[in-house]
Design an enzyme around this catalytic site. Sequence first.
Site, mmCIF file in Angstrom:
data_model
loop_
_atom_site.group_PDB
_atom_site.id
_atom_site.type_symbol
_atom_site.label_atom_id
_atom_site.label_comp_id
_atom_site.label_asym_id
_atom_site.label_seq_id
_atom_site.Cartn_x
_atom_site.Cartn_y
_atom_site.Cartn_z
ATOM 1 N N GLY A 41 0.691 -1.198 -0.150
ATOM 2 C CA GLY A 41 0.052 -0.180 -0.064
ATOM 3 C C GLY A 41 0.832 1.304 0.131
ATOM 4 N N ASP A 100 -4.675 1.896 10.883
ATOM 5 C CA ASP A 100 -6.185 1.450 11.136
ATOM 6 C C ASP A 100 -6.145 1.019 12.662
ATOM 7 O OD1 ASP A 100 -8.936 1.114 11.127
ATOM 8 O OD2 ASP A 100 -8.825 -0.784 10.100
ATOM 9 N N LYS A 128 -6.419 6.487 10.616
ATOM 10 C CA LYS A 128 -7.750 6.332 10.912
ATOM 11 C C LYS A 128 -7.858 5.766 12.512
ATOM 12 C CE LYS A 128 -10.069 2.828 8.733
ATOM 13 N NZ LYS A 128 -10.415 2.057 7.253
HETATM 14 P P1 IMP Z 1 -4.083 -2.076 10.833
HETATM 15 O O1 IMP Z 1 -3.034 -3.133 11.428
HETATM 16 O O2 IMP Z 1 -5.389 -2.264 11.147
HETATM 17 O O3 IMP Z 1 -3.636 -0.750 11.338
HETATM 18 O O4 IMP Z 1 -4.058 -1.957 9.209
HETATM 19 C C1 IMP Z 1 -2.993 -1.732 8.350
HETATM 20 C C2 IMP Z 1 -3.110 -2.098 7.012
HETATM 21 O O5 IMP Z 1 -4.429 -2.475 6.744
HETATM 22 C C3 IMP Z 1 -2.701 -0.952 6.276
HETATM 23 O O6 IMP Z 1 -1.149 -0.941 6.050
HETATM 24 C C4 IMP Z 1 -3.414 -1.148 4.794
HETATM 25 O O7 IMP Z 1 -2.989 -2.167 4.070
HETATM 26 C C5 IMP Z 1 -4.652 -1.909 5.499
HETATM 27 N N1 IMP Z 1 -5.980 -0.967 5.466
HETATM 28 C C6 IMP Z 1 -6.571 -0.489 6.734
HETATM 29 N N2 IMP Z 1 -7.495 0.227 6.456
HETATM 30 C C7 IMP Z 1 -7.583 0.454 5.115
HETATM 31 C C8 IMP Z 1 -8.401 1.124 4.038
HETATM 32 O O8 IMP Z 1 -9.337 1.754 4.656
HETATM 33 N N3 IMP Z 1 -8.140 1.046 2.785
HETATM 34 C C9 IMP Z 1 -7.301 0.202 2.283
HETATM 35 N N4 IMP Z 1 -6.421 -0.536 3.278
HETATM 36 C C10 IMP Z 1 -6.509 -0.498 4.613
#
Ligand code: IMP
Length: 173
Positions: A41, A100, A128
Amino acid sequence: MQDLDCILHKEEIDRITSSLGNQITRDYRNKDLVLVGVLKGAFVFLSDLARKIDLPLVIDFIQVGSYGNDTVSSGMVCLKKNLDMDVCNKDVLIVEDIVDTGITTGYLLEHVFSLNPRSVDICTLIDKQINRKRDIRIAYAGSVAEDGFLVGYGLDHAEQYRHLPEIYRLPKS
Ligand code: IMP
Ligand code: MG
């Protein structure tokens, strides 16, 4: 893009990357900067950000998995590709597209920390905060997003949309 609601336009993204690049240029003077892009990403953001940093630096990539093709985090993180470089005594800045829950970033911080860098910090294009499950310190955040799944500018849904030049919110299905 039809049917997608644009939440960050090109001009705004450019303003954000310039501002982050200026801050990083100020903060990393006389350090040994390694930008670590989190695949897949962060590849678009990293390429723009790196060109806004007016310092010597090197670039590496790391890849972890957590989401699968779903829009809700599985809570499981695995290392898919490790760093190529030795970051011992270097100043590592992990470059993320979006934080996220913070589970992926928390895992990456612990992993990189175990490689004995001089410092390790996070720079994310989008913070986020609403779903945060781990308390992590984010040194640089470009923009704070509300809830909703975002795509474009590197961000995907089931590998689609990464090539879009702006950031959009996917309609709820
Ligand atoms: P986390 O572990 O929940 O913080 O998620 C991190 C990863 O999830 C990021 O590096 C993104 O690749 C993916 N991700 C989280 N939210 C989104 C979104 O709204 N759109 C696309 N990818 C997301
Ligand atoms: Mg993803």
